[in-house]
Design an enzyme around this catalytic site. Structure first.
Site, PDB file in Angstrom:
ATOM      1  N   SER A 187       9.612 -13.741   2.005  1.00  0.00           N
ATOM      2  CA  SER A 187       8.462 -12.954   1.548  1.00  0.00           C
ATOM      3  C   SER A 187       8.772 -12.124   0.307  1.00  0.00           C
ATOM      4  O   SER A 187       7.861 -11.787  -0.457  1.00  0.00           O
ATOM      5  CB  SER A 187       7.963 -12.045   2.677  1.00  0.00           C
ATOM      6  OG  SER A 187       9.014 -11.245   3.193  1.00  0.00           O
TER       7      SER A 187
ATOM      8  N   HIS B 207      10.150  -4.679   1.210  1.00  0.00           N
ATOM      9  CA  HIS B 207       9.202  -5.285   0.281  1.00  0.00           C
ATOM     10  C   HIS B 207       8.811  -4.302  -0.822  1.00  0.00           C
ATOM     11  O   HIS B 207       8.986  -3.096  -0.677  1.00  0.00           O
ATOM     12  CB  HIS B 207       7.967  -5.763   1.042  1.00  0.00           C
ATOM     13  CG  HIS B 207       8.280  -6.819   2.066  1.00  0.00           C
ATOM     14  ND1 HIS B 207       8.471  -6.528   3.402  1.00  0.00           N
ATOM     15  CD2 HIS B 207       8.462  -8.150   1.928  1.00  0.00           C
ATOM     16  CE1 HIS B 207       8.740  -7.647   4.055  1.00  0.00           C
ATOM     17  NE2 HIS B 207       8.748  -8.644   3.191  1.00  0.00           N
TER      18      HIS B 207
ATOM     19  N   ASP C  66       8.327   0.534   5.207  1.00  0.00           N
ATOM     20  CA  ASP C  66       8.873  -0.753   4.778  1.00  0.00           C
ATOM     21  C   ASP C  66       9.683  -0.533   3.506  1.00  0.00           C
ATOM     22  O   ASP C  66       9.133  -0.380   2.413  1.00  0.00           O
ATOM     23  CB  ASP C  66       7.722  -1.734   4.522  1.00  0.00           C
ATOM     24  CG  ASP C  66       8.200  -3.103   4.050  1.00  0.00           C
ATOM     25  OD1 ASP C  66       9.414  -3.270   3.816  1.00  0.00           O
ATOM     26  OD2 ASP C  66       7.349  -4.003   3.907  1.00  0.00           O
TER      27      ASP C  66
END
Length: 414
Positions: A142, A386, A383
């Site tokens: 990702s 990312h 997070d």
């Protein structure tokens, strides 16, 4: 009927006729304008269907000996970001931090400045000309998908509206096509590069991960048709110190130390590169690990937070535990023995400084935006893996563009 009534009726009739004639004339004019605009659109669109040689100016050249991965972040809010969340329709919720509630936008306005040279400004039209009749593919997890989305946003912002573009989801691929250039920018989900039980495009979050260390066959069928390939694999290996894997027999599942398994997987990938890559028509890049910023005490002693609420890069030398030196060494060793030329995108150190650029509490978890309760607990829900877009991955693509432009100037593959 009186003479006055006759005059009034006659006048109304004349006005009605005039109105009909005016409307008719207006319709003719509008139809002509529409036709002329369609012709203009077709003419402009046709213009981009014809190959045009690219001129690389002196200012766009990377000076010999310049390491574009060594430098510093400079604040620039005049020309950065190169696109916005609002202007790019291809961003997913995982990366649209401002839309998800982040109040500061400082993370969008930092430009990477190499010490010994300047990066050329990203030119989406030049990139598409370099990619005419070709496929560029990002392969990985990702984080690599963010690099793909960044790239198509950078390109989309440079294309005139009349140039036809589309985004298709063909699991495990995403394909951004630009028709006039007969070119595509693609993403392929392969978090371990080798085959694994996490290869499903959407249903891949499994707690007990298992990889097939000796095979990329299922994935490589898609890779072999691409002209430019950018590979990446790191964070999925870091879930636990060990990982279940097979090598040879599928019935022989063993528990491997992660670094041992990573080396074996990289060697399998490298064997594919040496045996299957066409040196005349394909260009291979490998992006080093994207760092995490999970522990604020690493850059600010005495604190117990993470990337949450960070608004500025780290200044000065810094290397955190979010980047594994053993993995970095394996990448260097394996790539050093590959016979085919693989260009290393060494994004790790420059990204290490950007503790401010992560999604933090303004992203997604398991496909859903964080709840109010989760956002109030950044220690457990931020997070710090990312990245927000626009943001750090744009710089990775600016460097990739600079290297492709250099290859083009040197009349290499691209």
């Amino acid at each position: 009927m009186t003479t006055l009534q006759h005059r009034r009726i006659h006048l109304l009739f004349r006005l009605a006729v005039a109105a009909v004639l005016t409307l008719g004339a207006a319709r003719v004019i509008l139809d002509n304008l529409r036709n002329n605009y369609s012709i203009l659109e077709w003419t402009i669109s046709r213009r981009y269907s014809i190959r045009v040689p690219i001129e690389v100016s002196v200012d766009e050249e990377i000076e010999e000996g310049c390491d574009v991965f060594q430098g510093r972040w400079i604040w620039e809010n005049a020309t950065y970001p190169l696109y916005t969340e609002q202007s790019c329709p291809f961003l997913v919720k995982q990366t649209t931090c401002t839309r998800n509630g982040r109040l500061d936008s400082f993370y969008q306005n930092w430009r990477w400045q190499p010490h010994a040279c300047d990066l050329p400004r990203f030119d989406g039209l030049k990139l598409m000309e370099m990619l005419r009749d070709k496929r560029l593919m990002f392969v990985g997890d990702s984080v690599q998908r963010s690099m793909f989305e960044s790239m198509i946003c950078l390109v989309d912002s440079a294309l005139p509206r009349v140039v036809r573009r589309s985004l298709q989801r063909i699991p495990p691929r995403k394909v951004f096509r630009v028709e006039e250039f007969n070119a595509s920018i693609e993403y392929y989900w392969a978090p371990f590069l080798v085959e694994s039980i996490s290869d499903h495009a959407t249903n891949h979050t499994v707690m007990k991960r298992s990889v097939k260390l000796d095979s990329v066959a299922k994935h490589s069928k898609e890779w072999e048709g691409a002209h430019v390939l950018i590979f990446e694999s790191y964070i999925w290996w870091m879930y636990k110190p060990t990982i279940n894997a097979t090598y040879g027999s599928l019935d022989d599942v063993q528990e491997y130390n992660v670094t041992t398994a990573y080396r074996s997987a990289m060697e399998t990938w490298a064997n594919w590169v040496d045996s299957r890559v066409n040196r005349e028509t394909q260009k291979i890049f490998f992006a080093t690990m994207s760092p995490t910023h999970l522990w604020s005490w690493e850059w600010k002693h005495g604190t117990e937070g993470n990337c949450f609420n960070e608004t500025h890069p780290i200044e000065g030398p810094y290397w955190g535990t979010g980047s594994n030196l053993d993995i970095m060494g394996i990448v260097e060793d394996v790539l050093g023995r590959v016979k085919v030329n693989v260009t290393v995108l060494n994004i790790t150190q420059l990204s290490e400084y950007r503790k401010d650029g992560h999604a933090s509490i303004f992203g997604e978890r398991k496909g859903k935006l964080l709840t109010k309760e989760q956002r109030s607990d950044p220690k457990n829900f931020a997070d710090c893996i990312h990245w927000c877009l626009p943001g750090v991955p744009d710089t990775w693509n600016e460097i990739l563009y600079a290297l492709l432009l250099q290859d083009y100037r040197d009349q290499s593959i691209i």
